[in-house]
Design a protein around this motif. Structure first.
Motif, PDB file in Angstrom:
ATOM      1  N   ASN A 225      23.376 -33.922  -5.184  1.00  0.00           N
ATOM      2  CA  ASN A 225      24.182 -32.704  -5.247  1.00  0.00           C
ATOM      3  C   ASN A 225      24.666 -32.311  -3.846  1.00  0.00           C
ATOM      4  O   ASN A 225      24.506 -33.082  -2.900  1.00  0.00           O
ATOM      5  N   CYS A 226      25.231 -31.104  -3.730  1.00  0.00           N
ATOM      6  CA  CYS A 226      25.989 -30.709  -2.526  1.00  0.00           C
ATOM      7  C   CYS A 226      25.193 -29.752  -1.633  1.00  0.00           C
ATOM      8  O   CYS A 226      24.688 -28.724  -2.104  1.00  0.00           O
ATOM      9  N   ARG A 227      25.173 -30.058  -0.345  1.00  0.00           N
ATOM     10  CA  ARG A 227      24.464 -29.221   0.613  1.00  0.00           C
ATOM     11  C   ARG A 227      25.155 -27.874   0.818  1.00  0.00           C
ATOM     12  O   ARG A 227      24.499 -26.883   1.133  1.00  0.00           O
ATOM     13  N   ALA A 228      26.482 -27.847   0.630  1.00  0.00           N
ATOM     14  CA  ALA A 228      27.214 -26.582   0.808  1.00  0.00           C
ATOM     15  C   ALA A 228      26.745 -25.528  -0.187  1.00  0.00           C
ATOM     16  O   ALA A 228      26.836 -24.330   0.085  1.00  0.00           O
ATOM     17  N   LEU A 229      26.230 -25.960  -1.338  1.00  0.00           N
ATOM     18  CA  LEU A 229      25.808 -25.010  -2.375  1.00  0.00           C
ATOM     19  C   LEU A 229      24.307 -24.759  -2.344  1.00  0.00           C
ATOM     20  O   LEU A 229      23.858 -23.634  -2.575  1.00  0.00           O
ATOM     21  N   VAL A 230      23.536 -25.803  -2.141  1.00  0.00           N
ATOM     22  CA  VAL A 230      22.075 -25.675  -2.063  1.00  0.00           C
ATOM     23  C   VAL A 230      21.639 -26.412  -0.807  1.00  0.00           C
ATOM     24  O   VAL A 230      21.722 -27.635  -0.715  1.00  0.00           O
ATOM     25  N   SER A 231      21.175 -25.633   0.163  1.00  0.00           N
ATOM     26  CA  SER A 231      20.993 -26.147   1.513  1.00  0.00           C
ATOM     27  C   SER A 231      19.696 -26.935   1.645  1.00  0.00           C
ATOM     28  O   SER A 231      18.605 -26.361   1.587  1.00  0.00           O
ATOM     29  N   TRP A 258      15.171 -27.936  -8.094  1.00  0.00           N
ATOM     30  CA  TRP A 258      15.197 -27.490  -6.686  1.00  0.00           C
ATOM     31  C   TRP A 258      16.493 -27.908  -5.991  1.00  0.00           C
ATOM     32  O   TRP A 258      16.839 -27.348  -4.947  1.00  0.00           O
ATOM     33  N   MET A 259      17.222 -28.871  -6.572  1.00  0.00           N
ATOM     34  CA  MET A 259      18.509 -29.271  -5.993  1.00  0.00           C
ATOM     35  C   MET A 259      19.676 -28.483  -6.587  1.00  0.00           C
ATOM     36  O   MET A 259      20.830 -28.723  -6.258  1.00  0.00           O
ATOM     37  N   LEU A 260      19.355 -27.550  -7.490  1.00  0.00           N
ATOM     38  CA  LEU A 260      20.394 -26.768  -8.164  1.00  0.00           C
ATOM     39  C   LEU A 260      20.384 -25.298  -7.765  1.00  0.00           C
ATOM     40  O   LEU A 260      21.300 -24.564  -8.111  1.00  0.00           O
ATOM     41  N   HIS A 261      19.332 -24.862  -7.065  1.00  0.00           N
ATOM     42  CA  HIS A 261      19.191 -23.412  -6.830  1.00  0.00           C
ATOM     43  C   HIS A 261      18.538 -23.174  -5.466  1.00  0.00           C
ATOM     44  O   HIS A 261      17.448 -23.667  -5.195  1.00  0.00           O
ATOM     45  N   ASN A 262      19.219 -22.384  -4.639  1.00  0.00           N
ATOM     46  CA  ASN A 262      18.745 -22.138  -3.273  1.00  0.00           C
ATOM     47  C   ASN A 262      17.389 -21.453  -3.204  1.00  0.00           C
ATOM     48  O   ASN A 262      16.667 -21.609  -2.228  1.00  0.00           O
ATOM     49  N   LEU A 263      17.062 -20.657  -4.220  1.00  0.00           N
ATOM     50  CA  LEU A 263      15.829 -19.871  -4.152  1.00  0.00           C
ATOM     51  C   LEU A 263      14.646 -20.589  -4.793  1.00  0.00           C
ATOM     52  O   LEU A 263      13.555 -20.028  -4.874  1.00  0.00           O
ATOM     53  N   TRP A 264      14.860 -21.840  -5.261  1.00  0.00           N
ATOM     54  CA  TRP A 264      13.778 -22.560  -5.937  1.00  0.00           C
ATOM     55  C   TRP A 264      12.669 -22.918  -4.946  1.00  0.00           C
ATOM     56  O   TRP A 264      12.931 -23.464  -3.881  1.00  0.00           O
ATOM     57  N   GLU A 265      11.437 -22.598  -5.327  1.00  0.00           N
ATOM     58  CA  GLU A 265      10.267 -23.036  -4.546  1.00  0.00           C
ATOM     59  C   GLU A 265       9.508 -24.050  -5.371  1.00  0.00           C
ATOM     60  O   GLU A 265       9.027 -23.730  -6.470  1.00  0.00           O
ATOM     61  N   VAL A 282      27.544 -27.936 -12.710  1.00  0.00           N
ATOM     62  CA  VAL A 282      29.012 -27.908 -12.729  1.00  0.00           C
ATOM     63  C   VAL A 282      29.553 -27.242 -11.459  1.00  0.00           C
ATOM     64  O   VAL A 282      30.651 -27.564 -11.003  1.00  0.00           O
ATOM     65  N   ASP A 283      28.765 -26.335 -10.876  1.00  0.00           N
ATOM     66  CA  ASP A 283      29.171 -25.779  -9.569  1.00  0.00           C
ATOM     67  C   ASP A 283      29.317 -26.903  -8.549  1.00  0.00           C
ATOM     68  O   ASP A 283      30.246 -26.902  -7.729  1.00  0.00           O
ATOM     69  N   ILE A 288      32.841 -30.875  -5.462  1.00  0.00           N
ATOM     70  CA  ILE A 288      33.291 -32.234  -5.147  1.00  0.00           C
ATOM     71  C   ILE A 288      34.747 -32.422  -5.586  1.00  0.00           C
ATOM     72  O   ILE A 288      35.548 -33.047  -4.869  1.00  0.00           O
ATOM     73  N   CYS A 289      35.100 -31.875  -6.726  1.00  0.00           N
ATOM     74  CA  CYS A 289      36.497 -31.982  -7.189  1.00  0.00           C
ATOM     75  C   CYS A 289      37.449 -31.281  -6.221  1.00  0.00           C
ATOM     76  O   CYS A 289      38.564 -31.763  -5.985  1.00  0.00           O
ATOM     77  N   ASP A 290      37.007 -30.143  -5.657  1.00  0.00           N
ATOM     78  CA  ASP A 290      37.846 -29.455  -4.666  1.00  0.00           C
ATOM     79  C   ASP A 290      38.086 -30.363  -3.463  1.00  0.00           C
ATOM     80  O   ASP A 290      39.203 -30.396  -2.919  1.00  0.00           O
ATOM     81  N   LEU A 291      37.060 -31.084  -3.030  1.00  0.00           N
ATOM     82  CA  LEU A 291      37.203 -31.965  -1.867  1.00  0.00           C
ATOM     83  C   LEU A 291      38.036 -33.201  -2.212  1.00  0.00           C
ATOM     84  O   LEU A 291      38.768 -33.720  -1.365  1.00  0.00           O
ATOM     85  N   ALA A 292      37.910 -33.686  -3.449  1.00  0.00           N
ATOM     86  CA  ALA A 292      38.602 -34.924  -3.846  1.00  0.00           C
ATOM     87  C   ALA A 292      40.020 -34.670  -4.326  1.00  0.00           C
ATOM     88  O   ALA A 292      40.871 -35.567  -4.248  1.00  0.00           O
TER      89      ALA A 292
END
Ligand SMILES: [Zn+2]
Length: 358
Positions: A225-231, A258-265, A282-283, A288-292
């Motif tokens: 998944n994307c680092r811009a959304l889940v760091s 944990w790769m889908l939500h920033n607050l996941w512990e 889908v986020d 990725i679609c925006d970048l592609a």
């Protein structure tokens, strides 16, 4: 709709979790009801009947076995030879599933086309169709030396991710930083010679850059998944996504919570309380679609039962058949029918037809 899932640790579940994946998910859960040796006991989501019911006719299935040096906090094998033997046990399980008519190995385009025409044959019930699998190695530690890669290619291995977690023998993985090991660079050259697929998932940022410089063949990110959304370092930066698009790669959206939500512990959060649901992937697709500028580089690499179960998966997915609900979620988010087909199977099939041997 036919769905291709590019990352499932099926043999690991069969051997290390002792799951008979020919049984329905409910039966596997019941058998584990009294066990508490792992946090995901009784919470599995994947088995062969559910794959068929969920129209998941083709998967990328892993061999996986880590080597650990003395003092490593990770689980793993104390020698590369033991890790190799573990992967050979996993191969033996896939072979037994083939012999039972449950699975069929796909190693080239002719086999892929034959398998896809079987799965598009509506006169045969899906329950009677074998699940196709392309064999991938997650983490290369088990390759005792480079000669083992050619041996593995001969038994059908088509993709390799050099890294997994921790300090791998060929490449540092998730949770680490730093460049590829010298052996990792040699591994990439040998993969090129054999026309194998490079899986960049789990590489460090330095390793990612080096690997794409050295390796000239086909590249995918099987479950990423994307680092811009889940760091997290485990996720792809926008620059990495752009580089993958430039290489005509496909990126498999992963459903590990944990790769889908920033607050996941990890080990603490609960999917329902945190609100982690299927739509979150889908986020990442949208990003990725925006970048592609198109939907040609996104697909599914669920990693369900990749060392976790429902306790660390979207709350609106009870088992892997629930992935089919993505058709409605994607349509609600404005994806066209053609793009939904691309995400479900078209992008992986395009990649495989272009890059597997004829
Ligand atoms: Zn993984």
């Amino acid at each position: 709709m036919l769905l291709v899932d590019a990352h499932l640790d099926l043999a690991m579940n069969a051997l290390e979790w002792n799951r008979d994946l020919r049984k329905p998910v409910q039966a596997i859960r019941q058998r584990e009801a009294a066990l508490n040796d792992k946090p995901d006991r009784g919470k599995g989501t994947v088995s062969l009947p559910e794959l068929r019911k969920g129209e998941i006719g083709l998967v990328v299935a892993t061999q996986i076995a880590r080597y650990v040096a003395p003092g490593s906090p990770l689980n793993g094998w104390n020698s590369p030879e033991q890790a190799w033997a573990q992967t050979q046990g996993q191969l033996a399980w896939y072979r037994a599933m083939e012999a039972a008519g449950e699975m069929v190995q796909i190693t080239n385009v002719a086999e892929l086309d034959a398998h896809m025409s079987l799965w598009s044959d509506k006169t045969r019930a899906n329950e009677d169709k074998p699940v196709g699998y392309i064999l991938s190695l997650e983490g290369a530690d088990s390759l005792i030396d480079l000669s083992y890669l050619e041996t593995a290619y001969a038994y059908g291995l088509r993709a390799v991710g050099p890294a997994h977690y921790g300090d791998g023998r060929y490449a540092p993985g998730t949770g680490m930083s730093g460049p590829l090991k010298p052996a990792g660079k040699e591994l990439l050259r040998e993969m090129d010679r054999l026309n194998m697929i490079l899986d960049v998932t789990h590489l460090t940022d330095e390793g990612f850059r080096e690997a794409l410089d050295i390796f000239q063949g086909p590249v995918w990110a099987s479950h990423h998944n994307c680092r811009a959304l889940v760091s997290h370092q485990r996720q792809l930066t926008d620059d990495q996504i752009r580089e993958l698009i430039r290489r005509d790669a496909v990126i498999g959206g992963v459903f590990d919570a944990w790769m889908l939500h920033n607050l996941w512990e990890r080990g603490v959060s609960d999917p329902r309380a945190t609100g982690v649901r299927l739509a979150h992937v889908v986020d990442h697709f949208d990003h990725i679609c925006d970048l592609a500028g198109n939907a040609h580089h996104i697909a599914i690499g669920s990693d369900l039962d990749g060392g976790y179960g429902t306790e660390q998966s979207p709350y609106d997915l009870d088992d892997i058949t629930g992935l089919q609900r993505l058709t409605d979620i994607l349509a609600d988010r404005g994806y066209s029918e053609a793009d939904i087909e691309r995400i479900f199977h078209g992008n992986w099939l395009r990649f495989l037809r272009k890059n597997l041997p004829a």
